[in-house]
Design a protein around this motif. Structure first.
Motif, mmCIF file in Angstrom:
data_model
loop_
_atom_site.group_PDB
_atom_site.id
_atom_site.type_symbol
_atom_site.label_atom_id
_atom_site.label_comp_id
_atom_site.label_asym_id
_atom_site.label_seq_id
_atom_site.Cartn_x
_atom_site.Cartn_y
_atom_site.Cartn_z
ATOM 1 N N PHE A 191 0.809 -1.221 0.000
ATOM 2 C CA PHE A 191 0.000 0.000 0.000
ATOM 3 C C PHE A 191 0.841 1.268 0.000
ATOM 4 O O PHE A 191 0.329 2.359 -0.239
ATOM 5 C CB PHE A 191 -0.937 -0.002 1.216
ATOM 6 N N LEU A 198 0.338 0.832 -8.297
ATOM 7 C CA LEU A 198 -0.703 -0.100 -7.889
ATOM 8 C C LEU A 198 -1.717 -0.327 -9.008
ATOM 9 O O LEU A 198 -2.215 -1.442 -9.197
ATOM 10 C CB LEU A 198 -1.404 0.410 -6.629
ATOM 11 N N ALA A 213 -8.534 -6.489 -2.521
ATOM 12 C CA ALA A 213 -9.646 -5.550 -2.361
ATOM 13 C C ALA A 213 -10.701 -6.146 -1.429
ATOM 14 O O ALA A 213 -11.255 -5.455 -0.559
ATOM 15 C CB ALA A 213 -10.253 -5.230 -3.723
ATOM 16 N N PHE A 232 -8.707 -0.207 -2.454
ATOM 17 C CA PHE A 232 -8.142 -1.116 -3.447
ATOM 18 C C PHE A 232 -9.190 -1.491 -4.505
ATOM 19 O O PHE A 232 -8.845 -1.761 -5.650
ATOM 20 C CB PHE A 232 -7.597 -2.367 -2.747
#
Length: 261
Positions: A191, A198, A213, A232
């Motif tokens: 992250f 990403l 996610a 996400f």
């Protein structure tokens, strides 16, 4: 340890001149990235008689590294004829067990997967806290990360004035290297990576990214997901836009972690 390898002396004499060893043992934090591997090469080549005696290598495995990272570590071990101690604690299993998501404000993944196993490994070797020092592969061109670590760790690449360009040039001259693009380094979906990185990863590994996610949605508490600026799931949706251009090398919102490269 192969004592005939002197690639550091040949290609990076400025690093070779720096003498890092003191009276304590050294625990080399080996992340599987090219910077930490260059640091490892420095210890192997400059202090070959001390490898396995009072210089030890440790890889804190998150279970979320790229396959090429694991292969690179094996190649390093074979080339230098050493053993890298591997301590694995899978990040997804850790999240499921604790019920908490690591995030930019609370990076417990670093402490639980990297720092705590290092302390346990040192104890298993018979060392007390003052008997050894951790060595990290932080470079000269990473001043913010160095500032947080310089008083508590050995930083041979920093004090040897080694930059990212030096790291890349060194491995280009070696018979093996970590042959993956920069955005795939360290934990695959960390992250702390920039949003463009990403998005690129979500586009390349859609099913795996969706699992992350779903993991975030399961354990998110209020606004506290992996990131505060975007979920996400939203990153995945951005990755599916056909008009999205390739900007995976952008670092605009990236935060350096303590895992080291």
């Amino acid at each position: 340890m192969n004592k005939d390898i002197k690639s550091i002396l040949v290609h990076l004499p400025k690093l070779w001149q720096y003498d890092v060893m003191g009276s304590t043992a050294v625990l080399v934090s080996f992340s599987g990235g090219q910077s930490s591997a260059l640091m490892g090469a420095y210890f192997c080549e400059k202090y070959p008689n001390r490898i396995g005696k009072d210089i030890h290598f440790l890889f804190g495995d998150t279970g979320q590294e790229m396959p090429e990272t694991y292969q690179f570590i094996k190649q390093f071990e074979t080339y230098y004829n050493i053993k890298v101690e591997k301590r694995k604690k899978d990040l997804i299993e850790l999240i499921e067990k604790t019920g908490y998501l690591p995030n930019r404000m609370m990076r417990y993944c670093t402490s639980r997967i990297k720092e705590h196993p290092a302390k346990k490994y040192a104890v298993s070797l018979g060392y007390k806290p003052n008997d050894y020092t951790m060595a990290l592969g932080l470079r000269y061109d990473e001043p913010l990360r160095v500032h947080r670590m310089k008083d508590r760790h050995l930083l041979p690449l920093h004090y040897g004035f080694i930059t990212k360009q030096d790291v890349n040039s060194f491995w280009d001259e070696q018979p093996f290297k970590l042959d993956i693009p920069n955005y795939k380094g360290n934990c695959k979906f960390c992250f702390l990576k920039s949003l463009p990185k990403l998005i690129a990863l979500a586009k390349e590994y859609p099913q795996e990214f969706l699992q992350w996610a779903e993991l975030e949605e399961k354990h998110k508490r209020g606004k506290h997901g992996f990131r505060q600026d975007i979920t996400f799931r939203a990153i995945y949706e951005l990755s599916q836009q056909k008009t999205l251009f390739d900007f995976a090398d952008s670092h605009n919102d990236e935060i350096a972690c303590s895992c080291t490269d």
